[in-house]
Scaffold this active site. Structure first.
Site, short mmCIF file in Angstrom:
data_model
loop_
_atom_site.label_atom_id
_atom_site.label_comp_id
_atom_site.label_asym_id
_atom_site.label_seq_id
_atom_site.Cartn_x
_atom_site.Cartn_y
_atom_site.Cartn_z
N HIS A 156 0.86 -1.18 0.00
CA HIS A 156 0.00 0.00 0.00
C HIS A 156 0.90 1.23 0.00
O HIS A 156 1.72 1.41 0.90
CB HIS A 156 -0.93 0.04 1.21
CG HIS A 156 -1.88 1.20 1.17
ND1 HIS A 156 -3.13 1.11 0.59
CD2 HIS A 156 -1.76 2.47 1.61
CE1 HIS A 156 -3.73 2.29 0.67
NE2 HIS A 156 -2.92 3.13 1.30
N CYS A 157 0.75 2.06 -1.02
CA CYS A 157 1.63 3.23 -1.18
C CYS A 157 0.90 4.49 -0.74
O CYS A 157 -0.08 4.90 -1.37
CB CYS A 157 2.08 3.35 -2.64
SG CYS A 157 3.18 4.74 -2.95
#
Length: 271
Positions: free
Chosen positions: A117-118
């Site tokens: 998850h960025c």
């Protein structure tokens, strides 16, 4: 829903950084170095603008794309699931997970072939937007290196004594150069990391899981090999696509897999 992804401090920071770096590189440093009215200045401004535009377009592509959700109709292959611990029900989604799928605590759902998850794109990086993410990082790295070259050439061209004589200008040059250097090194490291992952056809999560699997295999006197590693060139085509002309287009579908991210070729398929 997608519009809400822009309402994030990291996303706004990325957009601000792109705009600020572009403006400074073109209208400050490139102009001081070559003069934008000259042919070399115009050519360099065009080339840099091209990479900056591709960076921005790729950023929007991976930010707005769905990383990949599990189809409601998905049902695991019962025989295959006996030997595959990945194909089990998610404790939070209460649905069967296809291979290489993981639950994201931030997105609160399972993501197909989840990499991570960025926070910088306020989105997960998964099956459907991994290529766009990689291309974004690649173009951002090229643009950052170009900015560094323009900055260094501009500083070399300037009268350094006059710059030191002006405290605000001196602080600006030093601060900008330091931040640009840190950004370039960070992006080079990131793109190098994802090149490694692509060549081995693995995600960041699978890399860490693989390290643990190798350790457990060594303890039992066995060997471990990533099951989805089909060879460097095959791995590249599985992610970026079979057409080399479209490898660096963030919106061109790169997947050879016809089952929409719920099934992947493995070494066992070739044996």
């Amino acid at each position: 829903m997608k519009g809400k992804r822009f309402l994030s401090a990291p996303v706004l920071a990325v957009l601000s950084s792109i705009v600020f770096t572009y403006y400074s590189s073109i209208f400050v440093f490139l102009h001081d170095w070559l003069n934008l009215q000259s042919s070399p200045g115009t050519l360099n401004a065009f080339i840099y603008s091209l990479f900056a535009s591709l960076t921005l377009f790729s950023f929007f592509s991976c930010l707005l794309s769905d990383p990949g959700h599990v189809p409601s109709s998905y049902a695991p292959d019962v025989e295959f699931a006996k030997d595959n611990v990945e194909q089990k029900k998610c404790n939070k989604c209460h649905a069967y997970k296809p291979p290489r799928t993981h639950h994201c605590r931030v997105c609160r759902r399972c993501i197909l072939k989840m990499d991570h998850h960025c926070l910088w794109i306020n989105n997960c990086v998964g099956y459907w937007n991994y290529k766009a993410f990689f291309v974004f990082v690649l173009y951002a790295t090229i643009a950052s290196i170009y900015s560094m070259v323009i900055f260094i050439c501009s500083v070399h061209h300037q009268d350094w004594d006059s710059i030191k004589g002006s405290s605000p200008l001196w602080i600006f040059y030093v601060t900008y150069g330091l931040l640009l250097f840190i950004l370039t090194i960070t992006l080079l490291t990131l793109v190098g990391w994802h090149v490694y992952l692509i060549l081995h056809n693995m995600t960041t999560i699978e890399y860490h899981e693989g390290n643990r699997a190798k350790w457990l295999a060594m303890k039992s006197g066995q060997s471990y090999r990533h099951p989805y590693n089909m060879g460097a060139y095959k791995n590249i085509t599985l992610i970026l696509g079979p057409n080399m002309l479209k490898w660096f287009c963030p919106t061109a579908v790169g997947h050879l897999n016809p089952k929409d991210g719920v099934s992947f070729p493995t070494l066992r398929d070739n044996s």
